[in-house]
Design a protein around this motif. Structure first.
Motif, mmCIF file in Angstrom:
data_model
loop_
_atom_site.group_PDB
_atom_site.id
_atom_site.type_symbol
_atom_site.label_atom_id
_atom_site.label_comp_id
_atom_site.label_asym_id
_atom_site.label_seq_id
_atom_site.Cartn_x
_atom_site.Cartn_y
_atom_site.Cartn_z
ATOM 1 N N ARG A 1 -49.136 -15.195 -71.190
ATOM 2 C CA ARG A 1 -50.363 -14.818 -70.494
ATOM 3 C C ARG A 1 -50.964 -15.972 -69.694
ATOM 4 O O ARG A 1 -51.908 -15.777 -68.970
ATOM 5 N N GLN A 2 -50.420 -17.170 -69.844
ATOM 6 C CA GLN A 2 -50.921 -18.291 -69.062
ATOM 7 C C GLN A 2 -50.237 -18.350 -67.692
ATOM 8 O O GLN A 2 -50.724 -19.021 -66.802
ATOM 9 N N THR A 3 -49.128 -17.673 -67.552
ATOM 10 C CA THR A 3 -48.402 -17.644 -66.283
ATOM 11 C C THR A 3 -48.272 -16.204 -65.821
ATOM 12 O O THR A 3 -47.891 -15.334 -66.591
ATOM 13 N N GLU A 4 -48.628 -15.993 -64.573
ATOM 14 C CA GLU A 4 -48.459 -14.662 -63.978
ATOM 15 C C GLU A 4 -47.581 -14.828 -62.738
ATOM 16 O O GLU A 4 -47.858 -15.683 -61.893
ATOM 17 N N ASN A 5 -46.525 -14.055 -62.684
ATOM 18 C CA ASN A 5 -45.644 -14.055 -61.529
ATOM 19 C C ASN A 5 -45.836 -12.751 -60.777
ATOM 20 O O ASN A 5 -45.822 -11.676 -61.378
ATOM 21 N N PHE A 6 -46.045 -12.876 -59.479
ATOM 22 C CA PHE A 6 -46.238 -11.715 -58.624
ATOM 23 C C PHE A 6 -45.035 -11.556 -57.707
ATOM 24 O O PHE A 6 -44.471 -12.552 -57.242
ATOM 25 N N GLY B 1 -44.581 -15.097 -55.978
ATOM 26 C CA GLY B 1 -45.615 -16.097 -56.194
ATOM 27 C C GLY B 1 -45.921 -16.254 -57.673
ATOM 28 O O GLY B 1 -45.777 -15.303 -58.440
ATOM 29 N N MET B 2 -46.322 -17.463 -58.042
ATOM 30 C CA MET B 2 -46.583 -17.770 -59.436
ATOM 31 C C MET B 2 -47.928 -18.468 -59.569
ATOM 32 O O MET B 2 -48.313 -19.263 -58.717
ATOM 33 N N LEU B 3 -48.629 -18.143 -60.644
ATOM 34 C CA LEU B 3 -49.832 -18.876 -61.045
ATOM 35 C C LEU B 3 -49.637 -19.265 -62.501
ATOM 36 O O LEU B 3 -49.532 -18.397 -63.367
ATOM 37 N N ALA B 4 -49.564 -20.564 -62.764
ATOM 38 C CA ALA B 4 -49.407 -21.077 -64.131
ATOM 39 C C ALA B 4 -50.678 -21.828 -64.500
ATOM 40 O O ALA B 4 -51.002 -22.845 -63.898
ATOM 41 N N GLY C 1 -54.999 -23.944 -62.442
ATOM 42 C CA GLY C 1 -53.768 -23.179 -62.373
ATOM 43 C C GLY C 1 -52.949 -23.716 -61.214
ATOM 44 O O GLY C 1 -53.503 -24.118 -60.191
ATOM 45 N N GLU C 2 -51.641 -23.733 -61.384
ATOM 46 C CA GLU C 2 -50.755 -24.183 -60.316
ATOM 47 C C GLU C 2 -50.144 -22.962 -59.647
ATOM 48 O O GLU C 2 -49.696 -22.034 -60.310
ATOM 49 N N VAL C 3 -50.158 -22.981 -58.329
ATOM 50 C CA VAL C 3 -49.619 -21.866 -57.561
ATOM 51 C C VAL C 3 -48.379 -22.318 -56.796
ATOM 52 O O VAL C 3 -48.296 -23.466 -56.349
ATOM 53 N N ALA C 4 -47.402 -21.422 -56.682
ATOM 54 C CA ALA C 4 -46.190 -21.662 -55.892
ATOM 55 C C ALA C 4 -45.735 -20.328 -55.318
ATOM 56 O O ALA C 4 -45.790 -19.301 -56.006
ATOM 57 N N LEU D 1 -51.007 -15.643 -51.156
ATOM 58 C CA LEU D 1 -51.817 -16.750 -51.674
ATOM 59 C C LEU D 1 -53.253 -16.295 -51.916
ATOM 60 O O LEU D 1 -53.847 -16.596 -52.960
ATOM 61 N N ARG D 2 -53.811 -15.549 -50.992
ATOM 62 C CA ARG D 2 -55.174 -15.044 -51.150
ATOM 63 C C ARG D 2 -55.279 -14.132 -52.379
ATOM 64 O O ARG D 2 -56.227 -14.229 -53.164
ATOM 65 N N HIS D 3 -54.280 -13.279 -52.579
ATOM 66 C CA HIS D 3 -54.238 -12.383 -53.739
ATOM 67 C C HIS D 3 -54.194 -13.192 -55.048
ATOM 68 O O HIS D 3 -54.939 -12.907 -55.988
ATOM 69 N N ILE D 4 -53.339 -14.198 -55.085
ATOM 70 C CA ILE D 4 -53.203 -15.013 -56.293
ATOM 71 C C ILE D 4 -54.499 -15.783 -56.561
ATOM 72 O O ILE D 4 -54.938 -15.886 -57.712
ATOM 73 N N CYS D 5 -55.126 -16.301 -55.521
ATOM 74 C CA CYS D 5 -56.389 -17.029 -55.706
ATOM 75 C C CYS D 5 -57.494 -16.100 -56.217
ATOM 76 O O CYS D 5 -58.279 -16.489 -57.094
#
Length: 172
Positions: free
Chosen positions: A68-73, A87-90, A98-101, A118-122
């Motif tokens: 649950r700490q990492t979400e991959n889209f 995209g990933m948010l860890a 959180g780190e995004v890639a 990126l906007r969605h992940i943020c």
């Protein structure tokens, strides 16, 4: 069809529509195929090392649901058939950052997919209560750096590697 609250259609300024949703375990084969269509340079930018193929261990980590700490889209064409971006948010445990890639399939670059993903992940990070999002970028990844700056990220030096910069966006 789209029952997950994190799934939605996104539209770019150029009028390109795509579907984004969280990764699932059954996406592993599709992600393997997707990464075969990401340029070698973009793979290097994503993983910050030379990668010829994204292996099973990385793909399995991207598609597991327990973390649950990492979400991959995953972003798909609007018909949901072809993966065009990932995209990933860890996040750290206390949600301080959180780190995004993000990676984009080569033929879907320059259509606004990276911008909207990126906007969605943020937005997801902010809604989750993450205080700041960071991106570690190769200084040569001008396109990603420009997009992040346009979305309010601030640039800082990377203390560990002069080839990299840290981009950070804080949420109120």
């Amino acid at each position: 069809m789209m029952t997950d609250v994190l799934s939605r259609y996104l539209d770019t300024r150029a009028g390109f529509r795509f579907l984004v949703r969280p990764a699932r375990p059954d996406d592993e084969a599709g992600l393997a195929e997707f990464f075969r269509h990401v340029t070698p340079e973009d793979l290097r930018f994503r993983f910050l090392t030379t990668v010829k193929e994204v292996g099973h261990d990385r793909l399995a980590a991207m598609t597991k649901l327990e973390d649950r700490q990492t979400e991959n889209f995953i972003a798909f064409t609007d018909d949901g058939k072809k993966i065009i971006a990932a995209g990933m948010l860890a996040c750290d445990a206390d949600l301080e950052k959180g780190e995004v890639a993000i990676s984009i399939r080569r033929e879907y670059k320059h259509r606004g997919v990276g911008w909207e993903l990126l906007r969605h992940i943020c937005k997801f990070a902010e809604n989750k209560g993450v205080k700041a999002v960071e991106s570690l970028e190769d200084r040569q990844n001008h396109e990603a750096i420009e997009i992040e700056i346009e979305q309010g990220f601030e640039v800082d030096e990377c203390p560990d590697d002069v080839r990299l910069v840290v981009l950070r966006k804080k949420f109120k």
